[in-house]
Motif scaffolding. Structure first.
Motif, PDB file in Angstrom:
ATOM      1  N   LYS A 193      -4.306   5.961  10.455  1.00 27.33           N
ATOM      2  CA  LYS A 193      -5.676   6.470  10.626  1.00 27.33           C
ATOM      3  C   LYS A 193      -6.064   7.384   9.471  1.00 27.33           C
ATOM      4  O   LYS A 193      -7.205   7.322   8.970  1.00 27.33           O
ATOM      5  CB  LYS A 193      -5.789   7.207  11.963  1.00 27.33           C
ATOM      6  CG  LYS A 193      -5.717   6.300  13.172  1.00 27.33           C
ATOM      7  CD  LYS A 193      -5.837   7.096  14.466  1.00 27.33           C
ATOM      8  CE  LYS A 193      -5.759   6.176  15.681  1.00 27.33           C
ATOM      9  NZ  LYS A 193      -5.842   6.935  16.958  1.00 27.33           N
ATOM     10  N   LEU A 194      -5.133   8.236   9.041  1.00 29.11           N
ATOM     11  CA  LEU A 194      -5.435   9.137   7.928  1.00 29.11           C
ATOM     12  C   LEU A 194      -5.636   8.352   6.642  1.00 29.11           C
ATOM     13  O   LEU A 194      -6.513   8.679   5.829  1.00 29.11           O
ATOM     14  CB  LEU A 194      -4.308  10.157   7.759  1.00 29.11           C
ATOM     15  CG  LEU A 194      -4.281  11.270   8.810  1.00 29.11           C
ATOM     16  CD1 LEU A 194      -2.963  12.025   8.750  1.00 29.11           C
ATOM     17  CD2 LEU A 194      -5.450  12.224   8.587  1.00 29.11           C
ATOM     18  N   TYR A 195      -4.841   7.309   6.446  1.00 26.93           N
ATOM     19  CA  TYR A 195      -5.029   6.481   5.250  1.00 26.93           C
ATOM     20  C   TYR A 195      -6.409   5.825   5.267  1.00 26.93           C
ATOM     21  O   TYR A 195      -7.095   5.765   4.235  1.00 26.93           O
ATOM     22  CB  TYR A 195      -3.949   5.410   5.151  1.00 26.93           C
ATOM     23  CG  TYR A 195      -4.243   4.421   4.051  1.00 26.93           C
ATOM     24  CD1 TYR A 195      -4.174   4.806   2.715  1.00 26.93           C
ATOM     25  CD2 TYR A 195      -4.644   3.115   4.349  1.00 26.93           C
ATOM     26  CE1 TYR A 195      -4.485   3.911   1.701  1.00 26.93           C
ATOM     27  CE2 TYR A 195      -4.938   2.223   3.346  1.00 26.93           C
ATOM     28  CZ  TYR A 195      -4.861   2.629   2.026  1.00 26.93           C
ATOM     29  OH  TYR A 195      -5.172   1.751   1.020  1.00 26.93           O
ATOM     30  N   ASN A 229      -4.303   6.819  -2.385  1.00 26.03           N
ATOM     31  CA  ASN A 229      -5.346   7.785  -2.037  1.00 26.03           C
ATOM     32  C   ASN A 229      -4.838   9.065  -1.388  1.00 26.03           C
ATOM     33  O   ASN A 229      -5.495  10.103  -1.462  1.00 26.03           O
ATOM     34  CB  ASN A 229      -6.365   7.136  -1.096  1.00 26.03           C
ATOM     35  CG  ASN A 229      -6.853   5.801  -1.613  1.00 26.03           C
ATOM     36  OD1 ASN A 229      -6.270   4.766  -1.272  1.00 26.03           O
ATOM     37  ND2 ASN A 229      -7.885   5.817  -2.433  1.00 26.03           N
ATOM     38  N   VAL A 230      -3.670   9.011  -0.752  1.00 24.02           N
ATOM     39  CA  VAL A 230      -3.153  10.175  -0.025  1.00 24.02           C
ATOM     40  C   VAL A 230      -1.642  10.026   0.155  1.00 24.02           C
ATOM     41  O   VAL A 230      -1.117   8.915   0.251  1.00 24.02           O
ATOM     42  CB  VAL A 230      -3.854  10.317   1.355  1.00 24.02           C
ATOM     43  CG1 VAL A 230      -3.613   9.097   2.222  1.00 24.02           C
ATOM     44  CG2 VAL A 230      -3.406  11.586   2.073  1.00 24.02           C
ATOM     45  N   THR A 238       0.813  -1.219   0.000  1.00 25.26           N
ATOM     46  CA  THR A 238       0.000   0.000   0.000  1.00 25.26           C
ATOM     47  C   THR A 238       0.845   1.267   0.000  1.00 25.26           C
ATOM     48  O   THR A 238       0.516   2.243  -0.672  1.00 25.26           O
ATOM     49  CB  THR A 238      -0.928   0.020   1.230  1.00 25.26           C
ATOM     50  OG1 THR A 238      -1.752  -1.154   1.218  1.00 25.26           O
ATOM     51  CG2 THR A 238      -1.805   1.264   1.234  1.00 25.26           C
ATOM     52  N   TYR A 239       1.938   1.249   0.744  1.00 28.63           N
ATOM     53  CA  TYR A 239       2.742   2.455   0.951  1.00 28.63           C
ATOM     54  C   TYR A 239       4.036   2.404   0.133  1.00 28.63           C
ATOM     55  O   TYR A 239       4.755   1.402   0.152  1.00 28.63           O
ATOM     56  CB  TYR A 239       3.099   2.613   2.434  1.00 28.63           C
ATOM     57  CG  TYR A 239       1.902   2.802   3.338  1.00 28.63           C
ATOM     58  CD1 TYR A 239       1.507   4.069   3.732  1.00 28.63           C
ATOM     59  CD2 TYR A 239       1.185   1.702   3.809  1.00 28.63           C
ATOM     60  CE1 TYR A 239       0.409   4.248   4.576  1.00 28.63           C
ATOM     61  CE2 TYR A 239       0.084   1.869   4.658  1.00 28.63           C
ATOM     62  CZ  TYR A 239      -0.287   3.143   5.026  1.00 28.63           C
ATOM     63  OH  TYR A 239      -1.365   3.309   5.859  1.00 28.63           O
ATOM     64  N   ARG A 240       4.325   3.490  -0.551  1.00 26.95           N
ATOM     65  CA  ARG A 240       5.585   3.619  -1.278  1.00 26.95           C
ATOM     66  C   ARG A 240       6.384   4.759  -0.645  1.00 26.95           C
ATOM     67  O   ARG A 240       5.879   5.874  -0.523  1.00 26.95           O
ATOM     68  CB  ARG A 240       5.338   3.883  -2.760  1.00 26.95           C
ATOM     69  CG  ARG A 240       4.541   2.775  -3.428  1.00 26.95           C
ATOM     70  CD  ARG A 240       4.567   2.897  -4.931  1.00 26.95           C
ATOM     71  NE  ARG A 240       3.635   1.963  -5.543  1.00 26.95           N
ATOM     72  CZ  ARG A 240       3.525   1.761  -6.862  1.00 26.95           C
ATOM     73  NH1 ARG A 240       4.294   2.451  -7.693  1.00 26.95           N
ATOM     74  NH2 ARG A 240       2.656   0.897  -7.343  1.00 26.95           N
ATOM     75  N   TYR A 291      -8.937   8.269   4.035  1.00 23.26           N
ATOM     76  CA  TYR A 291      -8.885   8.553   2.605  1.00 23.26           C
ATOM     77  C   TYR A 291      -9.089   7.308   1.730  1.00 23.26           C
ATOM     78  O   TYR A 291      -9.241   7.423   0.511  1.00 23.26           O
ATOM     79  CB  TYR A 291      -7.536   9.170   2.226  1.00 23.26           C
ATOM     80  CG  TYR A 291      -7.404  10.634   2.568  1.00 23.26           C
ATOM     81  CD1 TYR A 291      -7.832  11.617   1.683  1.00 23.26           C
ATOM     82  CD2 TYR A 291      -6.840  11.039   3.780  1.00 23.26           C
ATOM     83  CE1 TYR A 291      -7.692  12.969   1.990  1.00 23.26           C
ATOM     84  CE2 TYR A 291      -6.703  12.384   4.094  1.00 23.26           C
ATOM     85  CZ  TYR A 291      -7.135  13.340   3.196  1.00 23.26           C
ATOM     86  OH  TYR A 291      -7.009  14.668   3.503  1.00 23.26           O
ATOM     87  N   GLU A 292      -9.080   6.126   2.336  1.00 26.76           N
ATOM     88  CA  GLU A 292      -9.040   4.875   1.565  1.00 26.76           C
ATOM     89  C   GLU A 292     -10.190   4.750   0.579  1.00 26.76           C
ATOM     90  O   GLU A 292     -10.026   4.209  -0.521  1.00 26.76           O
ATOM     91  CB  GLU A 292      -9.038   3.689   2.528  1.00 26.76           C
ATOM     92  CG  GLU A 292      -8.774   2.365   1.835  1.00 26.76           C
ATOM     93  CD  GLU A 292      -8.617   1.223   2.827  1.00 26.76           C
ATOM     94  OE1 GLU A 292      -8.277   0.116   2.380  1.00 26.76           O
ATOM     95  OE2 GLU A 292      -8.841   1.453   4.041  1.00 26.76           O
TER      96      GLU A 292
END
Length: 321
Positions: free
Chosen positions: A181-183, A84-85, A58-60, A186-187
């Motif tokens: 939590k922020l992800y 998404n964010v 998910t994260y890059r 925005y998910e």
């Protein structure tokens, strides 16, 4: 996606200290600067440990990005992207009690009864955010949300705030939980393809070497030339067959020239010719220098008899470990 490496300015200040006279009045200032920069780098490494717990699918994660925007460059220490964010993270490795007054733009740290003012990281990360959003738009990436965060890497630091801040300042573990939590928030919102963004970021990254002599107003005539002994630290090692020998302590080394070449590129940057290499290393043989340079991980331009070597993309390859 882009690993963190030791910032060039740290290696440059270390090279300057190696080749600056011991009694030079600016040595203390340069030593403080290099220690401060190493502290900042170690704080960023501490963040890297926590980032490893984010799922790669998910994260890059991009470290040490330097991008150009309308002729001006800006630096981003850590950028985390999801479909998404994105998260723009500024890390500070500070010990003591931190107090922030955003209205007055004050960021102070009290340690052992001594109060010091620091550059306000909120203004810094907000400035980077504006530049990154403009950069995205210039590369046809629109409406992609980016959240700025400031993280404190020292777990013993106390955070004191009078009011809520425009950008959260948290400890590293809390920063990671905030990202999760922020992800989640925005998910389910608009999704972006990260592949073209990733390619554009990596393609447009431009590493930067400061003019370190100009930064400290030090003339090149003061820079010690020659090859430094790895044991006694004196200069003037001589070439003996396939090795270097120190005239002071008789230490022999086959690799001592590598650090000298790294020092040259760190201090003077740009390019290196055979003649200039002879002068800097203290070797009078063009043939010996040509043979030595041919064995180094260096790119070059020009014809066989007039090669010009360029600063390696990864200076760490020259520095003996």
């Amino acid at each position: 996606m882009k690993k963190r490496t030791v910032p060039p300015v740290i290696r440059q200040t270390e090279a300057l200290l190696r080749r600056l006279p011991e009694q030079h009045p600016k040595r203390e200032l340069i030593e403080k600067d290099v220690n401060r920069r190493w502290a900042g780098y170690r704080g960023e490494q501490a963040l890297d440990y926590f980032l490893r717990f984010l799922p790669f699918s998910t994260y890059r994660i991009f470290h040490d990005l330097r991008l150009n925007l309308y002729g001006n460059s800006f630096q981003i220490d850590t950028l985390v992207l999801t479909p998404n964010v994105g998260f723009l993270i500024e890390v500070k490795n500070l010990a003591g009690v931190i107090t922030v007054d955003e209205e007055l733009g004050q960021f102070t740290v009290v340690k052992q009864g001594i109060t010091k003012k620091y550059q306000n990281p909120l203004a810094q990360v907000n400035r980077q955010l504006i530049q990154l959003k403009q950069w995205f738009q210039a590369h046809e990436v629109y409406t992609y949300p980016i959240v700025p965060l400031v993280s404190i890497s020292n777990p013993n630091t106390e955070l004191h705030f009078k009011d809520s801040l425009s950008v959260p300042i948290t400890q590293l573990d809390v920063t990671i939980e905030r990202i999760k939590k922020l992800y989640a928030f925005y998910e389910n919102k608009k999704s972006f393809s990260l592949d073209p963004i990733e390619r554009s970021l990596l393609r447009n990254h431009r590493p930067f070497y400061s003019d370190i002599l100009k930064m400290y107003s030090i003339p090149s005539s003061l820079i010690q030339t020659g090859i430094q002994c790895p044991v006694c630290k004196e200069y003037g090692m001589a070439r003996i067959k396939l090795s270097w020998e120190c005239p002071d302590c008789s230490t022999r080394s086959r690799q001592a020239h590598r650090l000298a070449l790294a020092d040259y590129f760190l201090l003077y940057g740009s390019t290196l010719t055979n003649k200039r290499c002879q002068e800097f290393l203290g070797i009078r043989s063009r043939h010996a220098v040509a043979k030595l340079l041919s064995r180094m991980p260096l790119s070059y331009t020009g014809s066989t008899n007039a090669l010009t070597y360029v600063t390696p993309s990864n200076i760490e390859e020259l520095i003996p470990q």
